[in-house]
Scaffold this active site. Structure first.
Site, PDB file in Angstrom:
ATOM      1  CG  HIS A  22      12.944  22.330  68.239  1.00 17.67           C
ATOM      2  ND1 HIS A  22      12.368  22.391  66.994  1.00 17.67           N
ATOM      3  CD2 HIS A  22      12.616  23.486  68.873  1.00 17.67           C
ATOM      4  CE1 HIS A  22      11.725  23.545  66.873  1.00 17.67           C
ATOM      5  NE2 HIS A  22      11.857  24.230  67.996  1.00 17.67           N
ATOM      6  CG  HIS A  74     -22.790  34.580  76.872  1.00 18.12           C
ATOM      7  ND1 HIS A  74     -21.874  35.386  77.518  1.00 18.12           N
ATOM      8  CD2 HIS A  74     -22.955  33.487  77.655  1.00 18.12           C
ATOM      9  CE1 HIS A  74     -21.513  34.802  78.655  1.00 18.12           C
ATOM     10  NE2 HIS A  74     -22.152  33.652  78.761  1.00 18.12           N
ATOM     11  CD  GLU A  82     -15.712  25.941  77.981  1.00 24.56           C
ATOM     12  OE1 GLU A  82     -14.565  26.186  78.435  1.00 24.56           O
ATOM     13  OE2 GLU A  82     -16.754  26.308  78.555  1.00 24.56           O
ATOM     14  CG  HIS A 105      13.788  24.970  72.957  1.00 22.14           C
ATOM     15  ND1 HIS A 105      12.803  24.110  73.348  1.00 22.14           N
ATOM     16  CD2 HIS A 105      13.267  25.711  71.929  1.00 22.14           C
ATOM     17  CE1 HIS A 105      11.715  24.324  72.604  1.00 22.14           C
ATOM     18  NE2 HIS A 105      11.980  25.292  71.747  1.00 22.14           N
ATOM     19  CG  ASP A 118       9.985  22.216  81.614  1.00 26.63           C
ATOM     20  OD1 ASP A 118       9.807  21.869  82.791  1.00 26.63           O
ATOM     21  OD2 ASP A 118      11.035  22.001  80.975  1.00 26.63           O
ATOM     22  N   PRO A 172       1.415  21.911  68.922  1.00 28.58           N
ATOM     23  CG  PRO A 172      -0.553  22.461  67.822  1.00 28.58           C
ATOM     24  CD  PRO A 172       0.501  21.401  67.890  1.00 28.58           C
ATOM     25  CG  LEU A 173       4.197  23.319  73.477  1.00 24.75           C
ATOM     26  CD1 LEU A 173       5.066  24.397  74.124  1.00 24.75           C
ATOM     27  CD2 LEU A 173       4.896  21.967  73.538  1.00 24.75           C
TER      28      LEU A 173
END
Ligand SMILES: Cc1ncc(C[n+]2csc(CCOP(=O)(O)OP(=O)(O)O)c2C)c(N)n1
Ligand SMILES: [Mg+2]
Length: 670
Positions: A27, A468, A406, A258, A154, A117-118
């Site tokens: 990239h 749950h 979480e 990109h 972004d 992983p953004l």
């Protein structure tokens, strides 16, 4: 003549372009666009020493937009990190190189955390800033005082995780956390405006951040903004306006920058545009020299820091150095042995989550660096006992009120563990593990010693209903490489599982607890940690050689014991194997495995979850009693009956498999 700041940034740009075109992959947009931001940071602010990548008081730099990984590799090469000679830049994205597709955790090389992983990287950074604030409060500015910088795209700010972290970092006033936002307003799919219209400056400001905006290609402006950010007591976000793919005429400012293919013609055009008359992978001497000078900036500070550490009071110094080595205090697990002995004697019938809470209480006294949290489920998980909250006003607290966040907790625990000096655990309901699954996966990938604690582990929670009630979660977490999933059956096993989890400084652990009370199953004390075997014969056959083997974990171990009693009444010698941890069982020698598995006997497993994977214990002809659907709302005991997770159902599964030659006494009498 010394190199200009722009030329120094251009060195990053051309190394990135050459690496990407050489690999035919990568990239270009980020390294080209953010080269000026990072040059300003690395040459004027970042406290680091390439000769000592793990210097504990270094500033942390996290490239959260890790798809543009050639940026960090070029920076580390130019600054003089040993692990990044020019050959490594040439080997970008090759198997076994130090320059893979995305940055991967290698602090010994200068890479602080795995990103890609953004959103994860900025959350890791917030966790690092928490660890820094805690250690700073304990050891003072002379010993611990560093900043955590994250380069953010972004994408990271679109992710929900990003928002959780912005909100929490602002609330906690993590003043030494600085985000450098590469505001090119472009993502993979095109202009960010296709999907966002909010004002990021306002968003950060309303979360309590110090915000600034500058021209991300003006290094003086970026450096001045970083100086102002460091001076402000709030966390800071600097919106650096940039042009994606800066310097390559065909792609700059365009979507294609990109991750689009960069051609040799692009490299020629960029060399002309940026006036860079140098060959591939060539950094001219004056530029390289200036970068090496920047890389040497921190050596003096490191030596001065080492002298200050050497001059610390002996006790404080010993503790600090122990923490930096990642070692636990001597004798820390004595408390667990005491707990285990007491639990065997008192034999409490109680939820394993209560036992786990009692254990963390004991551990918090034995391991002062233990850092806990339970995203708004403190009452339900009981994992806060005796711990003071960490807050804006009290950095000596060791319990984080994460709020209902979480995912932030998960990724921040990874950041804390990667930073070092603290031992993080976090507790929530097992179903919500899905919300932080990616953080869990990354902790396993990075071998970070994080303890993931869960409660409410099955239909045993009763009336909260199927949303749950975890059903597939045990199987899915067991499928994760390098993640030991432990499900204790009672208070004694809970202590053993915690001992294993905390002792393992080289990988994460999951501990899964029940909400409902469980009867004790371990009634005689042994100093040996039986859970360390992963699975062990808890109760042997009576009245002859073993004909049946029942396998169970957690709350179903007592179900298996009741089934064994019924089978013994019917004259069928039956063993019960408790299986707290599949991963540990895999590592046992074949003799132990064979002893436990009982091949040739009738084998049935019982677990209030899906079957997936139990075949390896029971074989293809074995039986399974558990769940194949989602749960339902109702009283716990009724649910176990409704779904057929009962001793009688286990006996039935066994009887269907017993050879006809050995009818039960009841059948024989009939
Ligand atoms: C969680 C996650 N979702 C999707 C992706 C795939 N992805 C990689 S980069 C990217 C776009 C990121 O845009 P931005 O952060 O602005 O980077 P830029 O295009 O400016 O380099 C996407 C969607 C990812 N890496 N992680
Ligand atoms: Mg972008």
């Amino acid at each position: 003549m010394s190199a200009t700041p722009r030329e120094m940034a251009n060195a990053i740009r051309f190394l990135a372009m050459d690496a990407i075109t050489h690999a035919g992959d990568g990239h270009p947009g980020t390294p080209l666009g953010a080269a000026d931001i990072c040059t300003a940071l690395f040459t004027r602010h970042l406290k680091f020493d390439p000769t000592s990548p793990r210097w504990p008081d270094r500033d942390r730099f996290v490239q959260s937009n890790g798809h543009g990984s050639t940026l960090i590799y070029a920076l580390l090469h130019l600054a003089g990190y040993e692990a990044f000679p020019i050959e490594q830049i040439r080997r970008f994205r090759e198997l076994g190189s130090h320059t893979p597709g995305h940055p991967e955790y290698a602090p010994e090389h200068g890479v602080e955390t795995t990103t890609g992983p953004l959103g994860q990287g900025i959350a890791n950074a917030a966790g690092m800033a928490v660890a820094e604030a805690m250690l700073n409060a304990e050891f003072g500015d002379d010993i611990v005082h560093h900043h955590t910088y994250a380069l953010v795209g972004d994408g990271c700010l679109m992710e929900g995780l990003g928002h959780e972290v912005i909100s929490l970092a602002g609330h906690l006033r993590l003043g030494r956390l600085i985000f450098l936002y590469d505001a090119n307003r472009m993502t993979d799919d095109g202009p960010a405006s296709q999907a966002v219209s909010e004002d990021y400056m306002a968003r950060f400001a309303c979360a309590g951040w110090h915000v600034q905006e500058c021209d991300g290609h003006d290094q003086d402006a970026v450096a001045a903004a970083i100086a102002a950010a460091r001076a402000d007591p709030r966390p800071s976000m600097i919106k650096c306006n940039t042009t994606i793919g800066f310097g390559v005429p065909r792609i700059q400012g365009q979507r294609v920058a990109h991750g689009g293919k960069l051609t040799d013609a692009d490299c020629v055009a960029a060399r002309e545009f940026l006036r860079w008359p140098h060959g591939r992978f060539v950094v001219p001497a004056e530029v390289a020299g200036e970068w090496r000078k920047a890389g040497r900036r921190g050596a003096e500070a490191r030596l001065a820091w080492e002298a200050r550490v050497a001059a610390m009071a002996p006790e404080a110094r010993a503790k600090f150095e122990r923490l930096m080595r990642g070692e636990l205090p001597p004798g820390w697990d004595q408390r667990l042995l005491e707990y285990k002995r007491a639990a065997t004697a008192s034999a409490p019938t109680q939820p394993t989550v209560r036992s786990s809470g009692e254990i963390t209480r004991a551990l918090s006294h034995a391991i002062p660096e233990l850092v806990g949290g339970a995203p708004d489920l403190e009452a339900a998980t009981q994992h806060k006992r005796d711990m003071r909250p960490f807050s804006d006003g009290d950095r000596n607290g060791r319990y984080l009120h994460y709020g209902v966040r979480e995912h932030a907790m998960g990724a921040m625990m990874n950041g804390m563990a990667a930073h070092g000096g603290v031992v993080p655990y976090g507790a929530t309901f097992l179903v919500f593990s899905d919300y932080m699954r990616h953080a869990m996966r990354l902790s396993a990938m990075m071998s970070l010693p994080v303890v993931w604690v869960f409660s409410h582990d099955s239909i045993g929670i009763g009336r909260n209903g199927p949303t749950h009630q975890p059903v597939e979660h045990l199987a899915s977490l067991r499928a994760m490489p390098n993640m030991a999933v432990m499900r204790p059956a009672d208070a004694v096993e809970a202590a053993e599982c915690w001992q294993l989890a905390v002792a393992n400084r080289a990988a994460p652990t999951v501990i899964v607890n029940s909400r409902q009370p469980l009867p004790p199953v371990r009634l005689t004390h042994t100093d040996e940690n039986l859970c360390a075997r992963g699975a062990y014969v808890l109760a042997g056959p009576v009245g002859g050689a073993r004909r049946v083997t029942l396998f169970a974990s957690g709350s179903e171990v007592s179900v298996a014991l009741q089934a064994r009693a019924l089978l013994h009444e019917q004259g069928v010698p039956t063993a019960v194997v408790s299986v707290p941890c599949w991963e540990l069982f895999d590592r046992q020698d074949l003799t132990h495995q064979a002893d436990v598995l009982g091949r040739g006997t009738v084998r049935v497993a019982v677990e209030a979850a899906v079957k997936l994977g139990w075949e390896r214990f029971v074989g293809e002809d074995g039986g399974f009693v558990g769940m194949s659907t989602f749960g339902a709302s109702g009283p716990e005991a009724e649910l176990f009956r409704h779904f057929g997770v009962t001793p009688e159902a286990v006996v039935e599964e066994v009887r269907r498999r017993l050879p006809a030659a050995a009818p039960s006494p009841a059948l024989a009498a009939a």
